[in-house]
Design a protein around this motif. Structure first.
Motif, PDB file in Angstrom:
ATOM      1  N   LEU A   1     -27.474   2.539 143.644  1.00 42.21           N
ATOM      2  CA  LEU A   1     -27.108   3.823 144.246  1.00 42.21           C
ATOM      3  C   LEU A   1     -27.020   4.972 143.246  1.00 42.21           C
ATOM      4  O   LEU A   1     -27.135   6.139 143.635  1.00 42.21           O
ATOM      5  N   SER A   2     -26.800   4.674 141.972  1.00 46.42           N
ATOM      6  CA  SER A   2     -26.660   5.752 140.984  1.00 46.42           C
ATOM      7  C   SER A   2     -28.035   6.292 140.580  1.00 46.42           C
ATOM      8  O   SER A   2     -29.052   5.625 140.751  1.00 46.42           O
ATOM      9  N   ASP A   3     -28.039   7.505 140.024  1.00 45.83           N
ATOM     10  CA  ASP A   3     -29.318   8.156 139.701  1.00 45.83           C
ATOM     11  C   ASP A   3     -29.386   8.578 138.233  1.00 45.83           C
ATOM     12  O   ASP A   3     -30.019   9.570 137.893  1.00 45.83           O
ATOM     13  N   GLY A   4     -28.743   7.825 137.349  1.00 49.59           N
ATOM     14  CA  GLY A   4     -28.757   8.141 135.926  1.00 49.59           C
ATOM     15  C   GLY A   4     -30.043   7.696 135.230  1.00 49.59           C
ATOM     16  O   GLY A   4     -30.954   7.146 135.860  1.00 49.59           O
TER      17      GLY A   4
ATOM     18  N   ALA B   1     -24.242   7.533 135.909  1.00 49.58           N
ATOM     19  CA  ALA B   1     -24.608   8.826 136.507  1.00 49.58           C
ATOM     20  C   ALA B   1     -25.191   9.788 135.474  1.00 49.58           C
ATOM     21  O   ALA B   1     -25.713  10.848 135.826  1.00 49.58           O
ATOM     22  N   ASN B   2     -25.114   9.416 134.187  1.00 42.78           N
ATOM     23  CA  ASN B   2     -25.592  10.280 133.108  1.00 42.78           C
ATOM     24  C   ASN B   2     -27.128  10.308 133.098  1.00 42.78           C
ATOM     25  O   ASN B   2     -27.780   9.290 132.880  1.00 42.78           O
ATOM     26  N   GLN B   3     -27.683  11.497 133.308  1.00 46.79           N
ATOM     27  CA  GLN B   3     -29.141  11.639 133.396  1.00 46.79           C
ATOM     28  C   GLN B   3     -29.799  12.068 132.086  1.00 46.79           C
ATOM     29  O   GLN B   3     -31.027  12.191 132.024  1.00 46.79           O
ATOM     30  N   SER B   4     -29.018  12.297 131.030  1.00 48.76           N
ATOM     31  CA  SER B   4     -29.607  12.729 129.761  1.00 48.76           C
ATOM     32  C   SER B   4     -30.498  11.636 129.181  1.00 48.76           C
ATOM     33  O   SER B   4     -30.189  10.445 129.273  1.00 48.76           O
TER      34      SER B   4
END
Length: 264
Positions: free
Chosen positions: A55-58, A134-137
């Motif tokens: 479910l997360s988008d990181g 959730a961290n997308q960096s």
């Protein structure tokens, strides 16, 4: 970072953990052994891991790394606890037996609340995990590598401590004695210490993510629970009841939690 989405993942995780613990409570009630809660407390974390991963988008490599760490640590702990508990389902662990006596007629209701509290604690402790995934960096930072290194030390430390204690208990000549060898020579609860250090690894890892400082809640809660609530206090009481003289001497010479040299 989408905070509403984070809360949604946490809510789904909470519903799943509460449902699992309700089912475990029904089983524990049937077999009259509340000790099974420890096993499923550990196994709830892999459930949270699977939910969060999908479910997360990181950033994908970061998600894979932290999910692998989380799964490996909690599955190892869950399997270890399962092997310890499953062998004597007809014999409830001393600390839960004591709670059952103290609660009397209210034991069933109180255990239900206790089991649900364990489910809530699963989600609270998973805060670093929610933040990290959730961290997308792009890329893995030096802080995240340091956090992973601390985790590796903690993982092997806890595994070694558990194996040393299991080997000590397996030797029948040690019955009535206190394990004072290996890591247990430097701490009365090295397994608890390394469990806490595992969560410190997650916290350090989370510091590289936005709002990662909030992840401090996990090692703080774990430290409080282990040293003040369900870990050290209950274990010490049980050991003092079963081997009062030997354990009292052990208490006088050995650090309770943090590994340290012996006192004279």
């Amino acid at each position: 970072m989408d905070y509403k989405h984070l809360l949604f993942i946490a809510l789904i995780s909470l519903i799943a953990c509460c449902f699992i613990m309700a089912m475990v409570w029904l089983w524990a009630k049937k077999i009259k052994n509340a000790g099974v809660v420890d096993v499923f407390w550990a196994l709830n974390f892999p459930v949270i891991t699977i939910i969060t991963f999908f479910l997360s988008d990181g950033y994908e490599p970061r998600k894979i790394l932290i999910c692998a760490m989380f799964l490996l640590a909690e599955l190892r702990l869950g399997i270890h606890l399962w092997q310890r508990v499953i062998g004597h389902l007809d014999e409830e662990e001393g600390r839960y037996e004591q709670l059952r006596k103290e609660w009397g007629d209210k034991a069933s209701r109180n255990f239900f609340v206790f089991f649900q509290f364990q489910a809530i604690s699963n989600v609270i402790l998973a805060v670093p995990f929610f933040i990290i995934t959730a961290n997308q960096s792009q890329g893995i930072s030096i802080l995240e590598f340091i956090g992973a290194a601390v985790w590796v030390i903690a993982f092997f430390g806890e595994m070694i401590a558990d194996r040393q204690l299991a080997a000590f208990k397996k030797d029948r000549s040690n019955k009535g004695q206190v394990c004072d060898t290996g890591l247990w020579h430097y701490s009365r609860h090295p397994n608890y210490f390394f469990e806490w250090l595992t969560w410190m690894g997650y916290f350090i890892f989370a510091l590289a993510s936005p709002w990662g400082i909030l992840a401090i809640i996990s090692p703080a809660v774990i430290l409080y629970l282990l040293t003040r609530v369900t870990g050290v206090p209950n274990n010490e009481e049980q050991n003092l009841r079963s081997k009062p003289v030997a354990y009292k001497k052990y208490q006088e010479t050995t650090s309770a939690f943090f590994p340290w040299k012996k006192k004279r």
